[in-house]
Design an enzyme around this catalytic site. Structure first.
Site, PDB file in Angstrom:
ATOM      1  N   ASP A  41     -19.440  15.209 -36.378  1.00  0.00           N
ATOM      2  CA  ASP A  41     -19.681  13.767 -36.369  1.00  0.00           C
ATOM      3  C   ASP A  41     -21.186  13.529 -36.304  1.00  0.00           C
ATOM      4  OD1 ASP A  41     -17.637  11.175 -35.607  1.00  0.00           O
ATOM      5  OD2 ASP A  41     -19.795  10.846 -35.420  1.00  0.00           O
ATOM      6  N   LYS A  95      -8.295   8.856 -43.306  1.00  0.00           N
ATOM      7  CA  LYS A  95      -8.296   7.397 -43.207  1.00  0.00           C
ATOM      8  C   LYS A  95      -8.952   6.811 -44.443  1.00  0.00           C
ATOM      9  CE  LYS A  95     -10.992   5.359 -40.102  1.00  0.00           C
ATOM     10  NZ  LYS A  95     -11.324   4.930 -38.730  1.00  0.00           N
ATOM     11  N   GLY A 155     -13.725  12.064 -29.820  1.00  0.00           N
ATOM     12  CA  GLY A 155     -12.960  13.284 -29.617  1.00  0.00           C
ATOM     13  C   GLY A 155     -11.461  13.136 -29.480  1.00  0.00           C
ATOM     14  N   ASP A 171     -11.207  11.028 -39.965  1.00  0.00           N
ATOM     15  CA  ASP A 171     -11.109   9.657 -39.461  1.00  0.00           C
ATOM     16  C   ASP A 171     -12.459   8.964 -39.658  1.00  0.00           C
ATOM     17  OD1 ASP A 171      -9.489   7.656 -38.324  1.00  0.00           O
ATOM     18  OD2 ASP A 171     -10.324   7.991 -36.337  1.00  0.00           O
ATOM     19  N   ASP A 204     -24.968  14.460 -39.867  1.00  0.00           N
ATOM     20  CA  ASP A 204     -24.489  13.545 -40.901  1.00  0.00           C
ATOM     21  C   ASP A 204     -23.814  14.354 -42.003  1.00  0.00           C
ATOM     22  OD1 ASP A 204     -24.089  11.676 -42.897  1.00  0.00           O
ATOM     23  OD2 ASP A 204     -26.063  10.741 -42.668  1.00  0.00           O
ATOM     24  N   TRP A 256      -9.015  12.719 -31.720  1.00  0.00           N
ATOM     25  CA  TRP A 256      -8.249  13.559 -32.643  1.00  0.00           C
ATOM     26  C   TRP A 256      -8.400  15.030 -32.290  1.00  0.00           C
ATOM     27  CZ3 TRP A 256      -7.262  12.156 -38.364  1.00  0.00           C
ATOM     28  CH2 TRP A 256      -6.776  10.845 -38.454  1.00  0.00           C
TER      29      TRP A 256
END
EC number: 2.1.1.166
Length: 209
Positions: free
Chosen positions: A83, A164, A63, A124, A99, A65
């Site tokens: 997530d 990322k 958490g 990320d 997922d 971000w």
């Protein structure tokens, strides 16, 4: 041999000291992870998130971000996070556990976004690393492709994207795809990112429909 041992030892010490610094700083500031400093640094340079914006945070747990995003978006903003791992609640963050690679999870995420367009997509995400480049890199590239696809589905005109990406096979092709979709694309390596890591962040602004 002794020189090599000292070099390896001091490199290890430097890395541990570096990690420890950001871990302690995260604890001091109430951040759930040191990753919060990465998005803070990106925000400082690129000003992606403003009050009232709608933000999607992919790969959000634990958490860090989302904590930064919800503070920047303010009371009139909206943060939708996703997530595969569980995440403790954050006030102002709508969290979906699942997922992201699965169609049903994507559909649930799109339902939460609704008809309104998103101003910023953050990712990320990273796969569970096996240590084998030939396995890890394709998995990582698949996730960032999905994140870019999410942009195409929900991002508002002139919207922003921070993702990322691990440098390696497929990186240049992916960079080209992002450049085709956005007016400006910059590569960032935040100070809080480990120097030995192949991770960089692509910061794309000015989404082109």
């Amino acid at each position: 041999m002794s020189g090599k041992k000292r070099t390896a030892s001091s490199s290890r010490w430097m890395q541990e000291h570096f990690d420890d610094h950001y871990v302690k700083l995260a604890q001091k500031r109430g951040f759930r992870s040191r990753a919060a400093f990465k998005i803070e640094e990106i925000q400082e340079k690129d000003k992606l998130i403003r009050p009232g914006m709608t933000v999607v945070d992919l790969g959000a747990a634990p958490g860090g971000w989302s904590q930064v995003a919800v503070k920047l978006a303010g009371d009139n903003g909206k943060v939708i996070a996703c997530d595969i791992l569980p995440m403790d609640p954050i006030v102002g963050v709508d969290f979906l556990q699942g997922d992201f690679r699965e169609e049903k999870v994507l559909d649930a995420l799109l339902t939460r976004v609704g008809d309104a367009k998103v101003d910023v997509v953050l990712s990320d995400m990273a796969p569970n690393m096996s240590g084998t480049g030939g396995v890890d890199q394709p998995r990582a590239m698949y996730l960032v492709e999905l994140a870019l696809d999410m942009c195409h589905q929900v991002l508002a005109p002139n919207g922003c994207f921070a993702v990322k990406v691990f440098q390696g096979e497929g990186f240049e092709e992916y960079m080209k795809s992002v450049r085709e979709a956005f007016k400006t694309v910059k590569t960032r390596k935040p100070d809080s990112s480990r120097a030995r890591s192949r991770e960089v962040y692509l910061v794309a602004t000015g989404y082109k429909l």
